[in-house]
Each structure stands twice: as C-alpha cells, then as structure tokens.
Design a protein around this motif. Structure first.
Motif, PDB file in Angstrom:
ATOM      1  N   LEU A  98      -6.764  53.640  47.233  1.00  0.00           N
ATOM      2  CA  LEU A  98      -8.071  54.222  46.957  1.00  0.00           C
ATOM      3  C   LEU A  98      -8.170  55.686  47.383  1.00  0.00           C
ATOM      4  O   LEU A  98      -9.165  56.348  47.084  1.00  0.00           O
ATOM      5  CB  LEU A  98      -9.158  53.418  47.679  1.00  0.00           C
ATOM      6  CG  LEU A  98      -9.372  51.978  47.210  1.00  0.00           C
ATOM      7  CD1 LEU A  98     -10.365  51.270  48.110  1.00  0.00           C
ATOM      8  CD2 LEU A  98      -9.845  51.944  45.768  1.00  0.00           C
ATOM      9  N   LYS A  99      -7.142  56.168  48.118  1.00  0.00           N
ATOM     10  CA  LYS A  99      -7.128  57.553  48.627  1.00  0.00           C
ATOM     11  C   LYS A  99      -8.292  57.789  49.593  1.00  0.00           C
ATOM     12  O   LYS A  99      -8.912  58.846  49.589  1.00  0.00           O
ATOM     13  CB  LYS A  99      -7.169  58.565  47.473  1.00  0.00           C
ATOM     14  CG  LYS A  99      -5.983  58.448  46.528  1.00  0.00           C
ATOM     15  CD  LYS A  99      -6.037  59.469  45.399  1.00  0.00           C
ATOM     16  CE  LYS A  99      -4.859  59.302  44.456  1.00  0.00           C
ATOM     17  NZ  LYS A  99      -4.917  60.243  43.320  1.00  0.00           N
ATOM     18  N   TRP A 100      -8.584  56.775  50.394  1.00  0.00           N
ATOM     19  CA  TRP A 100      -9.579  56.901  51.450  1.00  0.00           C
ATOM     20  C   TRP A 100      -8.891  57.303  52.741  1.00  0.00           C
ATOM     21  O   TRP A 100      -7.673  57.461  52.778  1.00  0.00           O
ATOM     22  CB  TRP A 100     -10.338  55.588  51.621  1.00  0.00           C
ATOM     23  CG  TRP A 100     -11.260  55.267  50.479  1.00  0.00           C
ATOM     24  CD1 TRP A 100     -11.438  55.998  49.330  1.00  0.00           C
ATOM     25  CD2 TRP A 100     -12.111  54.124  50.348  1.00  0.00           C
ATOM     26  NE1 TRP A 100     -12.351  55.381  48.507  1.00  0.00           N
ATOM     27  CE2 TRP A 100     -12.784  54.232  49.115  1.00  0.00           C
ATOM     28  CE3 TRP A 100     -12.379  53.035  51.158  1.00  0.00           C
ATOM     29  CZ2 TRP A 100     -13.699  53.291  48.672  1.00  0.00           C
ATOM     30  CZ3 TRP A 100     -13.295  52.088  50.729  1.00  0.00           C
ATOM     31  CH2 TRP A 100     -13.943  52.212  49.492  1.00  0.00           C
ATOM     32  N   LYS A 101      -9.658  57.439  53.810  1.00  0.00           N
ATOM     33  CA  LYS A 101      -9.105  57.902  55.095  1.00  0.00           C
ATOM     34  C   LYS A 101      -9.194  56.777  56.115  1.00  0.00           C
ATOM     35  O   LYS A 101     -10.280  56.250  56.391  1.00  0.00           O
ATOM     36  CB  LYS A 101      -9.864  59.132  55.589  1.00  0.00           C
ATOM     37  CG  LYS A 101      -9.222  59.796  56.809  1.00  0.00           C
ATOM     38  CD  LYS A 101      -9.901  61.121  57.125  1.00  0.00           C
ATOM     39  CE  LYS A 101      -9.259  61.818  58.313  1.00  0.00           C
ATOM     40  NZ  LYS A 101      -7.849  62.137  58.070  1.00  0.00           N
ATOM     41  N   THR A 148     -12.743  44.591  47.119  1.00  0.00           N
ATOM     42  CA  THR A 148     -13.859  44.466  48.058  1.00  0.00           C
ATOM     43  C   THR A 148     -14.293  45.843  48.548  1.00  0.00           C
ATOM     44  O   THR A 148     -15.496  46.152  48.605  1.00  0.00           O
ATOM     45  CB  THR A 148     -13.457  43.584  49.250  1.00  0.00           C
ATOM     46  OG1 THR A 148     -13.194  42.257  48.781  1.00  0.00           O
ATOM     47  CG2 THR A 148     -14.562  43.535  50.295  1.00  0.00           C
ATOM     48  N   LEU A 149     -13.335  46.678  48.915  1.00  0.00           N
ATOM     49  CA  LEU A 149     -13.660  48.034  49.367  1.00  0.00           C
ATOM     50  C   LEU A 149     -14.353  48.822  48.255  1.00  0.00           C
ATOM     51  O   LEU A 149     -15.288  49.583  48.512  1.00  0.00           O
ATOM     52  CB  LEU A 149     -12.391  48.756  49.825  1.00  0.00           C
ATOM     53  CG  LEU A 149     -11.735  48.217  51.102  1.00  0.00           C
ATOM     54  CD1 LEU A 149     -10.405  48.934  51.350  1.00  0.00           C
ATOM     55  CD2 LEU A 149     -12.656  48.387  52.299  1.00  0.00           C
ATOM     56  N   ARG A 150     -13.897  48.649  47.037  1.00  0.00           N
ATOM     57  CA  ARG A 150     -14.547  49.340  45.912  1.00  0.00           C
ATOM     58  C   ARG A 150     -16.010  48.926  45.790  1.00  0.00           C
ATOM     59  O   ARG A 150     -16.893  49.757  45.581  1.00  0.00           O
ATOM     60  CB  ARG A 150     -13.816  49.014  44.604  1.00  0.00           C
ATOM     61  CG  ARG A 150     -12.532  49.794  44.391  1.00  0.00           C
ATOM     62  CD  ARG A 150     -11.831  49.271  43.156  1.00  0.00           C
ATOM     63  NE  ARG A 150     -10.714  50.122  42.783  1.00  0.00           N
ATOM     64  CZ  ARG A 150      -9.758  49.763  41.935  1.00  0.00           C
ATOM     65  NH1 ARG A 150      -9.804  48.558  41.395  1.00  0.00           N
ATOM     66  NH2 ARG A 150      -8.779  50.572  41.631  1.00  0.00           N
ATOM     67  N   LEU A 151     -16.250  47.626  45.903  1.00  0.00           N
ATOM     68  CA  LEU A 151     -17.627  47.145  45.772  1.00  0.00           C
ATOM     69  C   LEU A 151     -18.505  47.621  46.923  1.00  0.00           C
ATOM     70  O   LEU A 151     -19.708  47.821  46.752  1.00  0.00           O
ATOM     71  CB  LEU A 151     -17.630  45.612  45.717  1.00  0.00           C
ATOM     72  CG  LEU A 151     -17.152  44.993  44.404  1.00  0.00           C
ATOM     73  CD1 LEU A 151     -16.898  43.501  44.568  1.00  0.00           C
ATOM     74  CD2 LEU A 151     -18.169  45.224  43.300  1.00  0.00           C
ATOM     75  N   PRO A 193     -19.593  53.145  50.114  1.00  0.00           N
ATOM     76  CA  PRO A 193     -20.921  53.710  50.400  1.00  0.00           C
ATOM     77  C   PRO A 193     -21.224  54.973  49.621  1.00  0.00           C
ATOM     78  O   PRO A 193     -22.374  55.374  49.520  1.00  0.00           O
ATOM     79  CB  PRO A 193     -20.859  53.986  51.911  1.00  0.00           C
ATOM     80  CG  PRO A 193     -19.412  54.207  52.177  1.00  0.00           C
ATOM     81  CD  PRO A 193     -18.673  53.299  51.248  1.00  0.00           C
ATOM     82  N   LEU A 194     -20.194  55.616  49.067  1.00  0.00           N
ATOM     83  CA  LEU A 194     -20.403  56.856  48.321  1.00  0.00           C
ATOM     84  C   LEU A 194     -20.374  56.631  46.815  1.00  0.00           C
ATOM     85  O   LEU A 194     -20.349  57.590  46.050  1.00  0.00           O
ATOM     86  CB  LEU A 194     -19.330  57.892  48.698  1.00  0.00           C
ATOM     87  CG  LEU A 194     -19.209  58.205  50.195  1.00  0.00           C
ATOM     88  CD1 LEU A 194     -18.127  59.252  50.413  1.00  0.00           C
ATOM     89  CD2 LEU A 194     -20.536  58.675  50.758  1.00  0.00           C
ATOM     90  N   LYS A 195     -20.379  55.364  46.404  1.00  0.00           N
ATOM     91  CA  LYS A 195     -20.247  55.062  44.976  1.00  0.00           C
ATOM     92  C   LYS A 195     -21.386  55.647  44.157  1.00  0.00           C
ATOM     93  O   LYS A 195     -21.179  56.268  43.117  1.00  0.00           O
ATOM     94  CB  LYS A 195     -20.175  53.551  44.779  1.00  0.00           C
ATOM     95  CG  LYS A 195     -19.926  53.130  43.336  1.00  0.00           C
ATOM     96  CD  LYS A 195     -19.802  51.619  43.241  1.00  0.00           C
ATOM     97  CE  LYS A 195     -19.540  51.186  41.801  1.00  0.00           C
ATOM     98  NZ  LYS A 195     -19.426  49.704  41.697  1.00  0.00           N
ATOM     99  N   LYS A 196     -22.639  55.487  44.639  1.00  0.00           N
ATOM    100  CA  LYS A 196     -23.786  55.986  43.892  1.00  0.00           C
ATOM    101  C   LYS A 196     -23.763  57.507  43.811  1.00  0.00           C
ATOM    102  O   LYS A 196     -24.079  58.089  42.773  1.00  0.00           O
ATOM    103  CB  LYS A 196     -25.082  55.508  44.535  1.00  0.00           C
ATOM    104  CG  LYS A 196     -25.321  54.009  44.383  1.00  0.00           C
ATOM    105  CD  LYS A 196     -26.660  53.593  44.959  1.00  0.00           C
ATOM    106  CE  LYS A 196     -26.897  52.094  44.776  1.00  0.00           C
ATOM    107  NZ  LYS A 196     -28.198  51.671  45.354  1.00  0.00           N
ATOM    108  N   LYS A 197     -23.397  58.159  44.908  1.00  0.00           N
ATOM    109  CA  LYS A 197     -23.314  59.622  44.885  1.00  0.00           C
ATOM    110  C   LYS A 197     -22.254  60.082  43.904  1.00  0.00           C
ATOM    111  O   LYS A 197     -22.427  61.047  43.184  1.00  0.00           O
ATOM    112  CB  LYS A 197     -22.994  60.150  46.282  1.00  0.00           C
ATOM    113  CG  LYS A 197     -24.089  59.905  47.304  1.00  0.00           C
ATOM    114  CD  LYS A 197     -23.708  60.482  48.660  1.00  0.00           C
ATOM    115  CE  LYS A 197     -24.808  60.213  49.683  1.00  0.00           C
ATOM    116  NZ  LYS A 197     -24.440  60.754  51.017  1.00  0.00           N
ATOM    117  N   ARG A 198     -21.129  59.340  43.873  1.00  0.00           N
ATOM    118  CA  ARG A 198     -20.058  59.712  42.967  1.00  0.00           C
ATOM    119  C   ARG A 198     -20.483  59.517  41.518  1.00  0.00           C
ATOM    120  O   ARG A 198     -20.166  60.313  40.648  1.00  0.00           O
ATOM    121  CB  ARG A 198     -18.839  58.847  43.297  1.00  0.00           C
ATOM    122  CG  ARG A 198     -17.530  59.586  43.160  1.00  0.00           C
ATOM    123  CD  ARG A 198     -16.381  58.737  43.645  1.00  0.00           C
ATOM    124  NE  ARG A 198     -16.043  59.054  45.011  1.00  0.00           N
ATOM    125  CZ  ARG A 198     -16.097  58.205  46.005  1.00  0.00           C
ATOM    126  NH1 ARG A 198     -16.497  56.984  45.783  1.00  0.00           N
ATOM    127  NH2 ARG A 198     -15.768  58.561  47.221  1.00  0.00           N
TER     128      ARG A 198
END
Length: 615
Positions: A139-142, A469-472, A475-480
């Motif tokens: 997902l290229k998360w940190k 699960t992480l995708r769902l 927390p930044l999905k709506k902003k994105r």
C-alpha cells in the motif's frame, strides 16, 4: 517580449504557453494562481511567497508529509511593495483570530497536492507481523515497528486491546470481543436467537453448557431418543477456553462425559456432532473464512472472497466406539493434523492438507454444484451470527470507550469456522477472535527438529485479507477521493469513455426520428450514466450506483465552480478575460487499487477532447 509589457500581460502569456504546450498540472495551476492575482494583489511580494513555502516545508517534513511545493513560474522581479497593515492579510482583507481570507486558504489548499502516507503502529502485531509488513509495503504506507511518540492512524494488536494511552486513530480489536466469542458465550447468544427465530438460526448445532446444564442435556437426549429409537447421536465436548483442538473429545453417551474435577474448573460446551459432512478425497474438512467487523453503529460487515480449507489426515468414517478417539479423522484443527505422518505441505493452492476455499468451490462447480447458493447461505450465516453478538459488543464498547470521551475507533478481523454438510448446508462450528495470520508453517527436518518455511496458501489468503482490511479502514480515503477525480478505475481510460460516447450516440441516433439536436438524447444519456455507475461502484445495487455517481459529479462541479469564481474575481481588473478552465487536479498519492493509475485529467474538458486518463 518587450520591456514595456505589464505584469498582467507577461503572466497571461505564460498561461497561454503553458496551456498550449500541455504542461504539467502543477505548473498550470501555479501560473493560473499568479495570473489571477497579478491585477489585484499589489501588496504581495515574491519574498513573502518564498517565506510561506519555507515555513510549510519543515512542518510537512516533521509530520512525515509527502507533499511537494508546486513549481514556481519564471521569476518576474516586481517592485518592492509596502508590507500589509497590521491586522490585514497580504491581500488587504481583515484578519481575525483563528481564520484567514478565502484567497489565502484556497491558495494553500492548492499547494498541498498530495496527502501524507497513512501511519501504522505494528509494535504489538505478534504473529501477524509478516503479513502486515507485506500489506503495508504494497500500500506504500509508513510502518512504525517500534511504536511512535506521536499518534498513528492505525494500531495493529496481536491478541487484544487494553491500552488506555491510545486516544485517537483506529485499533484492530474491539473491547470484549475475546469474551463474546468464547464457546459458552457464543452458544448462549445464538441460543437466544434460536428461541426467537428457530428457522433462521438452524445453522448452529444443538448445544448445552456444562456443568450447569448437564441434567438438561441428559433429559433432552433421553426425550429425543424415546421419540426416535433409531437415533444414535454422537456428541463433541469442547472446553470453553480451549484453542487449537486442546481438550476436545467425542462421546456416544452422556455418561461418558468426564465430569470429575475438570468441568468444575474448566467449563465446556457439548454439541451434537455432525456425522454427515461433505467429503473431498474421502477426507473431512472445514472452512476458515475471514470476516471484517468494520463498525458496530452502523453495523458494517465484510467477508473475504477467499479463505482456507483445512483437511483431516485420515479417511473419514462415521463415528463408532472404535474410532471415536481418532482425532486425525474427526478433528480438522491444523495444529493437530500437522503432527500426523499423513499431513501434506503443498506449494499448490488446490492440493495438500491446507487449500484455498476458492479451489474447493471450483471443484464443486465442476461437479454441477450451485456455488452462488453455497455463498449466499454462508453470507447469511455470518450476518446472523454477528447480529446475535452485537448487543453485548455494544455494551463492552461503550463501557471502554464512552461517547464523548477521547478514544480510538475499533475494527476487527474474525475467523469463522464453518463445516459444509453432505447436502451443502453450512454449519457454524465456532468463531475465533484472534485467527492466526501466520504465513509460514512448521516443517520437520529430522525427528524433533522443526523449521519455519513459507506457506504459499497462507500468504495468498492472509496478506490479501490484511491488505484489503487496511484499505477499507484507510483514514485518508475520503480526502484522497475528494482530491482526485476518481470517476473510473485504471481499466476505464478516457479513450474508452470517448468510444462509449460515440457508440451510444450513434446507436440512438439511428433509431431516433428527430436528429436536429446534436449530442445524446435523454435515453442515451441515461444508458451512459448506468454504464459508468456500474463500472465505478461495482458492489452496490443499480439505484445506489447511479446516486453515488451523481453525488460524485456534483461534488466535483461545486469544486470547479468555486475555483472559477475565485479566478474570475482575481482577473476582473481589465485586460484580457481570465482563463475559465479549472486547474489540473494533482496526481494521486499511493493508489489503493492494484496497479498505478495515471494522473487525473481535467474533469471540465469534453470527453472527446481530453488526452489524459482518469484515475
């Protein structure tokens, strides 16, 4: 370019050149902002803009932000201008405490093109750590494997959540879930629903709680046997706190229950044993399905499309006094069967003692089984089970995290163990609050010497479960989604939208009597909307797909109107008319879908003239 040219004319020419040569979105956006502000922001200097960017960059780096300041246009050396009066913003508007003028805030939002990566605290992940690391990397998360002083977006715990120091973010455990899915508590919750809705909750075997209901168990068993002398049941006894098959045994008569001492300190559940399971290769198997409980209020449940099928290692025979103690024949627990000499570790998802559930469905489908009916029954079982658990889960949740008090929001992956009967009816065996997410298995190299080796089957299923699960829970999905156009997926390019437009228009024009009007007729436009809605929102009913598409379009049109209004105000001081088109949308940050979609196109362009691909 002549020396006598005004600053407005210079900026306008830069704008025309940028648009004509199809420059990068960031450059076109910066030219538009500066061209609109040239006629009206007489008090703003280039030095102040540099200071704003210099102040923003350290803050972004400090927060782990991936934002990049937009590229400035070619340097134009303006004459020094007096600083704004105290109490005024650089545009001369009154500055009140805690607020700023719309032009300042709009400019800052345009400069913040990309969002920071989502942060995940994996310091307490335990056995799920390897699968979690792979998912975060995809997902290229940190990831913060040793924790973090400042809050993270998501906290991933291995067993249970009892951390009062977490006041924000999301935690992958619900308070009280471990207690709620223990064998006794689950049996009580389902039994209440069975009493109210017996036909709806007939997927759970008849159960009794020991030692409290031992006399009731004996009396009901005798009553059923008197009514049907041919009934020769088998019962399975499961300790309440047991796991991995520990302490489970089969009996044929209630007198065989080991009452002395053990049940007083370790209560248990006794259930009617399912004697006619579905067999594959003459072996009994069960299904481990992964279910995401995303929210309790409103209740949101997601079921993974694939799971694990765990096989016994001895050919199945119906229980009789001689084989009751053959655990490798009757118990499907992986932790038991791995010690069998017949256990098969496989690099294929469709062979061996552990396989993917999708491979089982393919095999059943090849024999003419209605797979849709099987899935529908399984989904119904999962939903009804969660509904039975929800009331008490809400009590636990509100007790640990009361409304109005700071605290994290919760979600959890549950493991549902399901057995298919010979008639393909699914039966619930138990629910696991902490299903194993290990992606390796133990292999015996020599007697007593084991080594952990990667498991292809586990990795294929479990990494996908954690990643989705992480995708769902992003927390930044709506902003994105608000930042990017998101009309379609990477599989639907603007070229295909053009083809859709031409195809539908041509087809409807050929059957329409009145062709005086150009473009689509109403029926053709409706068909095109249905098609786009179905491509964008695949999992919803058609009316919800269309409503979601309309909401999405209205949102982006309102954003465009605001930008046009801002640009129109900044360019009304004379000269040539301001550019009416909106700036290009910023390229998205790490995409959630498989693959890397290209940057978002200008959503105001006509479909037949756009050269970009919507993402």
């Amino acid at each position: 370019m002549q020396r006598g040219s005004s600053r407005r004319e210079l900026a306008a020419r830069w704008e025309e050149e940028a648009v004509a040569s199809d420059k990068a979105p960031a450059a076109a956006e910066q030219v538009l902002v500066d061209a609109g502000a040239a006629g009206e922001t007489e008090r703003e200097t280039a030095e102040e803009r540099c200071k704003d960017q210099a102040r923003a960059q350290p803050r972004a780096a400090e927060e782990g932000d991936a934002r990049v300041a937009p590229r400035p246009p070619p340097t134009l050396r303006p004459k020094p201008k007096p600083a704004p009066a105290r109490g005024l913003c650089p545009h001369g508007n009154p500055r009140s405490k805690g607020s700023s003028c719309k032009r300042c805030s709009g400019r800052r939002s345009d400069q913040s093109c990309t969002l920071r990566p989502v942060t995940v605290d994996s310091s307490k992940a335990r056995t799920s750590l390897d699968a979690l690391k792979i998912s975060i990397r995809q997902l290229k998360w940190k990831e913060f494997p040793f924790g973090r002083r400042s809050p993270c977006d998501i906290y991933w715990h291995g067993v249970s959540f009892h951390d009062n120091d977490i006041l924000s973010g999301q935690v992958n455990k619900f308070p009280g879930m471990t207690e709620m899915v223990r064998k006794i508590t689950l049996s009580r919750a389902v039994r209440i629903m069975q009493n109210l809705f017996p036909e709806e909750y007939n997927f759970y075997p008849r159960s009794w709680i020991l030692p409290d209901e031992f006399q009731l168990f004996v009396a009901q068993g005798r009553m059923v046997k008197d009514g049907d002398p041919s009934w020769k049941p088998t019962f399975i006894v499961k300790p309440d706190g047991g796991c991995q098959g520990d302490g489970i045994y089969l009996i044929k008569d209630p007198s065989d229950i080991r009452l002395a001492g053990i049940l007083q300190s370790r209560p248990a559940v006794v259930q009617e044993y399912i004697c006619k399971p579905l067999l594959i290769d003459k072996l009994k198997f069960d299904i481990r399905l992964y279910v995401l409980l995303k929210s309790l209020d409103p209740l949101e449940i997601y079921i993974a499309k694939d799971g694990l099928s765990r096989f016994c290692t001895e050919p199945y025979q119906e229980p009789n006094p001689k084989n009751l103690h053959h655990v490798f024949m009757h118990l499907t627990n992986y932790s038991l069967n791995i010690h069998s000499s017949n256990f098969v570790h496989s690099d294929s998802t469709s062979t061996g003692s552990k396989r993917t559930f999708s491979s089982i469905l393919c095999r059943l489908s090849s024999k003419g089984v209605d797979i849709k009916k099987v899935w529908s029954d399984i989904i119904s079982l999962v939903i009804k089970t969660v509904i039975a658990l929800t009331p008490e889960l809400k009590v636990f949740y509100q007790s640990d995290i009361p409304v109005g008090r700071p605290g994290p929001t919760c979600f959890q992956i549950l493991g549902f163990d399901i057995l298919l009967m010979k008639n393909l009816k699914p039966m619930l065996l138990e629910v696991n609050a902490n299903p194993s997410m290990r992606i390796e298995h133990e292999q015996e190299l020599s007697p007593g010497v084991f080594e952990n080796v990667p498991s292809l089957v586990d990795e294929e299923v479990k990494v996908a479960v954690i990643r989705d699960t992480l995708r769902l829970m992003d927390p930044l999905k709506k902003k994105r989604e608000n930042q990017n156009c998101k009309l379609s997926s990477s599989s639907l390019s603007m070229a295909s939208v053009d083809i859709l437009y031409i195809d539908i228009t041509r087809r409807w024009n050929s059957v329409t009597l009145d062709q005086r009007d150009s473009g689509m007729c109403l029926q053709a436009f409706t068909e095109a909307c249905f098609y786009l809605a179905q491509r964008k929102f695949k999992m919803l009913p058609l009316h919800e797909q269309v409503a979601s598409l309309i909401d999405l379009c209205e949102h982006h049109l309102s954003v465009l109107d605001e930008r046009r209004l801002m640009c129109g105000r900044s360019g009304t001081s004379g000269g040539r008319a301001p550019y009416s088109g909106p700036p290009q949308e910023a390229a998205p940050s790490a995409p959630l879908a498989e693959g890397n979609p290209p940057p978002c196109a200008n959503s105001a362009h006509k479909l037949s003239h756009s050269r970009h691909t919507l993402s």
